[in-house]
Design a protein around this motif. Structure first.
Motif, PDB file in Angstrom:
ATOM      1  N   ILE A  84       3.290   1.527   1.250  1.00 24.32           N
ATOM      2  CA  ILE A  84       3.650   0.388   0.396  1.00 24.32           C
ATOM      3  C   ILE A  84       4.599  -0.596   1.088  1.00 24.32           C
ATOM      4  CG2 ILE A  84       3.367   1.773  -1.686  1.00 24.32           C
ATOM      5  CD1 ILE A  84       6.450   1.725  -1.970  1.00 24.32           C
ATOM      6  N   TRP A  85       4.886  -0.396   2.379  1.00 22.34           N
ATOM      7  CA  TRP A  85       5.841  -1.263   3.057  1.00 22.34           C
ATOM      8  C   TRP A  85       5.180  -2.018   4.202  1.00 22.34           C
ATOM      9  CZ3 TRP A  85      10.172  -2.016   0.505  1.00 22.34           C
ATOM     10  CH2 TRP A  85      10.630  -1.020  -0.360  1.00 22.34           C
TER      11      TRP A  85
ATOM     12  N   ASN B 277       3.549  -0.717  -7.856  1.00 25.11           N
ATOM     13  CA  ASN B 277       3.365  -1.434  -9.124  1.00 25.11           C
ATOM     14  C   ASN B 277       2.865  -2.860  -8.888  1.00 25.11           C
ATOM     15  OD1 ASN B 277       3.238  -1.681 -11.903  1.00 25.11           O
ATOM     16  ND2 ASN B 277       5.391  -2.234 -12.135  1.00 25.11           N
ATOM     17  N   ASP B 278       1.955  -2.997  -7.944  1.00 27.33           N
ATOM     18  CA  ASP B 278       1.304  -4.281  -7.712  1.00 27.33           C
ATOM     19  C   ASP B 278       0.555  -4.689  -8.980  1.00 27.33           C
ATOM     20  OD1 ASP B 278       0.578  -6.502  -6.341  1.00 27.33           O
ATOM     21  OD2 ASP B 278      -0.792  -5.512  -4.956  1.00 27.33           O
ATOM     22  N   PHE B 279       0.547  -5.990  -9.252  1.00 27.89           N
ATOM     23  CA  PHE B 279      -0.100  -6.558 -10.442  1.00 27.89           C
ATOM     24  C   PHE B 279       0.561  -6.079 -11.749  1.00 27.89           C
ATOM     25  CE2 PHE B 279      -2.922  -8.539  -7.756  1.00 27.89           C
ATOM     26  CZ  PHE B 279      -4.034  -9.090  -8.364  1.00 27.89           C
ATOM     27  N   GLU B 280       1.745  -5.487 -11.620  1.00 36.05           N
ATOM     28  CA  GLU B 280       2.479  -4.982 -12.796  1.00 36.05           C
ATOM     29  C   GLU B 280       1.584  -4.084 -13.659  1.00 36.05           C
ATOM     30  OE1 GLU B 280       5.619  -5.494 -13.053  1.00 36.05           O
ATOM     31  OE2 GLU B 280       5.829  -7.065 -11.537  1.00 36.05           O
ATOM     32  N   LEU B 281       0.840  -3.207 -13.001  1.00 32.96           N
ATOM     33  CA  LEU B 281      -0.153  -2.427 -13.732  1.00 32.96           C
ATOM     34  C   LEU B 281       0.350  -1.082 -14.245  1.00 32.96           C
ATOM     35  CD1 LEU B 281      -0.897  -0.343 -11.300  1.00 32.96           C
ATOM     36  CD2 LEU B 281      -2.563  -2.058 -10.677  1.00 32.96           C
TER      37      LEU B 281
ATOM     38  N   ILE C 206       4.518  -4.239  -0.474  1.00 39.63           N
ATOM     39  CA  ILE C 206       3.227  -4.925  -0.524  1.00 39.63           C
ATOM     40  C   ILE C 206       3.064  -5.723  -1.816  1.00 39.63           C
ATOM     41  CG2 ILE C 206       2.029  -3.344   1.023  1.00 39.63           C
ATOM     42  CD1 ILE C 206       0.889  -1.929  -1.419  1.00 39.63           C
ATOM     43  N   LYS C 207       3.823  -5.364  -2.844  1.00 39.08           N
ATOM     44  CA  LYS C 207       3.785  -6.102  -4.107  1.00 39.08           C
ATOM     45  C   LYS C 207       4.262  -7.539  -3.921  1.00 39.08           C
ATOM     46  CE  LYS C 207       5.883  -5.981  -8.727  1.00 39.08           C
ATOM     47  NZ  LYS C 207       6.798  -5.221  -9.619  1.00 39.08           N
TER      48      LYS C 207
ATOM     49  N   GLY D 264     -11.286  -2.838   6.678  1.00 43.94           N
ATOM     50  CA  GLY D 264      -9.925  -3.345   6.748  1.00 43.94           C
ATOM     51  C   GLY D 264      -9.580  -4.080   5.469  1.00 43.94           C
ATOM     52  N   PHE D 265      -8.419  -3.767   4.904  1.00 40.44           N
ATOM     53  CA  PHE D 265      -7.949  -4.421   3.685  1.00 40.44           C
ATOM     54  C   PHE D 265      -6.743  -5.278   4.050  1.00 40.44           C
ATOM     55  CE2 PHE D 265      -5.101  -3.793  -0.192  1.00 40.44           C
ATOM     56  CZ  PHE D 265      -5.595  -4.916  -0.835  1.00 40.44           C
ATOM     57  N   VAL D 266      -6.892  -6.595   3.886  1.00 41.84           N
ATOM     58  CA  VAL D 266      -5.830  -7.540   4.229  1.00 41.84           C
ATOM     59  C   VAL D 266      -4.838  -7.593   3.065  1.00 41.84           C
ATOM     60  CG1 VAL D 266      -5.288  -9.899   4.930  1.00 41.84           C
ATOM     61  CG2 VAL D 266      -7.457  -8.858   5.632  1.00 41.84           C
ATOM     62  N   CYS D 267      -3.709  -6.901   3.216  1.00 38.22           N
ATOM     63  CA  CYS D 267      -2.740  -6.799   2.112  1.00 38.22           C
ATOM     64  C   CYS D 267      -2.015  -8.110   1.854  1.00 38.22           C
ATOM     65  CB  CYS D 267      -1.716  -5.716   2.424  1.00 38.22           C
ATOM     66  SG  CYS D 267      -2.423  -4.067   2.624  1.00 38.22           S
ATOM     67  N   GLY D 268      -1.712  -8.867   2.920  1.00 33.62           N
ATOM     68  CA  GLY D 268      -1.013 -10.133   2.747  1.00 33.62           C
ATOM     69  C   GLY D 268       0.028 -10.343   3.833  1.00 33.62           C
ATOM     70  N   TYR D 269       0.861 -11.391   3.631  1.00 28.61           N
ATOM     71  CA  TYR D 269       1.866 -11.731   4.632  1.00 28.61           C
ATOM     72  C   TYR D 269       3.195 -12.078   3.966  1.00 28.61           C
ATOM     73  CZ  TYR D 269       1.393 -16.723   3.486  1.00 28.61           C
ATOM     74  OH  TYR D 269       1.407 -17.940   2.836  1.00 28.61           O
TER      75      TYR D 269
END
Length: 324
Positions: free
Chosen positions: A192-193, A52-56, A303-304, A268-273
């Motif tokens: 998602i983790w 539910n990333d971006f609360e979509l 990842i959210k 490559g998709f940079v999900c974040g940190y």
């Protein structure tokens, strides 16, 4: 609003949304000239629906719906800017291949503390080829991160290309960073983790889309495979009709690849940190959605919750004395 279901079953989920995913694929190609295949895009859609990333995701009773406007926001603001595409002829990818080849040879020779066995339900010895691909996949995320940060900021990211017997407990994946940074590569685009072992200051998650047989593609596209077939033809084809047929079929398979012309691209998709100091490690035995039982105590963050904006990355670089 698009109804979604079958989040527990990737196959059924992607079948249900197949028309929508195909529409997205065409829309992204036309607007951004990035070609995600339907399998890649389907896994990414599943991932953000699960997290539910971006609360979509909106719920109405027992039903769940995908907000198309918010989903497109995710594509424009996060997916496209944070996607890095490199060819097999990129110098960093060539470094990666050579590093992984030498690392794998040293593992078999006992020149590192890494093991050639893989622990699972029963211990088994891995082949040279499987270790090589595992090494390549695992370190590809570091190359993607380097290219991402150097694309958007005036920094020089130094990766650890040294192979040593003296392996430290907590290896810095960015060796010129002030803090101990863990970069994890996931070939599972639907995951998602994000994770980091205890002892690290930062955990970074990179999702990578890697074609099957990436090492074979190297040899096909740099002419090595053609030379092997020519060698085999000289030794066998004159005397063996069966193998002449096999060789002809193999040559047809690589006919689309012009010798020396690199076609294969890695995404490559940079999900974040995340900063580990802001989280509590997940205990061994705990069960997490879409992951199952945790097999060892470590940091696991959805990842959210990852930090991913340009401002976030600027703060990361400043904190690690990589940007002043």
């Amino acid at each position: 609003m698009i109804p979604i279901e079958h989040l527990e079953s990737p196959k059924r989920f992607k079948e249900k949304l197949s028309d929508y995913i195909s529409h997205l694929k065409d829309k992204i190609i036309n607007k951004y000239y990035i070609d995600f295949d339907t399998e890649e895009l389907g896994d990414l859609v599943l991932s953000i629906c699960r997290s539910n990333d971006f609360e979509l995701i909106h719920s109405k009773g027992k039903n769940k719906f995908l907000d198309e406007d918010k989903f497109w926001d995710w594509i424009e603001k996060k997916l496209i800017p944070n996607t890095i595409i490199v060819g097999l002829d990129d110098p960093e990818i060539i470094r990666l291949l050579i590093f992984c080849l030498e690392m794998t040879f040293k593992m078999f020779e006992g020149g590192t503390k890494a093991t050639v066995t893989q622990k699972g339900f029963r211990e088994r010895k891995r082949t040279f080829e499987s270790i090589l691909v595992d090494q390549f996949t695992g370190k590809l995320g570091e190359v993607i991160l380097k290219k991402f940060l150097e694309k958007y900021f005036p920094v020089d990211i130094e990766l650890d290309w040294k192979i040593s017997l003296d392996m430290k407990s907590f290896k810095k994946d960015i060796i010129n960073a002030k803090k101990i940074v863990s970069v994890k590569t996931s070939p599972n685009l639907s995951g998602i983790w994000a994770e980091a072992d205890i002892g690290y200051d930062y955990g970074i998650m990179i999702k990578c889309s890697i074609p099957s047989g990436p090492i074979l593609q190297f040899f096909i596209e740099v002419c090595g495979f053609s030379k092997l077939l020519d060698f085999a033809s000289e030794k066998l084809a004159k005397h063996d009709d069966i193998f002449k047929n096999y060789l002809d079929e193999l040559k047809k398979r690589i006919k689309a690849y012009k010798c020396g012309e690199i076609k294969t691209l890695l995404k490559g998709f940079v999900c974040g940190y995340f900063k580990t100091s802001e989280y509590t490690p997940t205990e061994k035995g705990e069960k997490l959605p879409y992951l199952g039982e945790v097999r060892e105590k470590r940091y696991l963050v959805s990842i959210k919750e990852l930090k991913w904006t340009k401002e976030d990355w600027k703060n990361f670089l400043i904190d690690n004395r990589l940007l002043t």
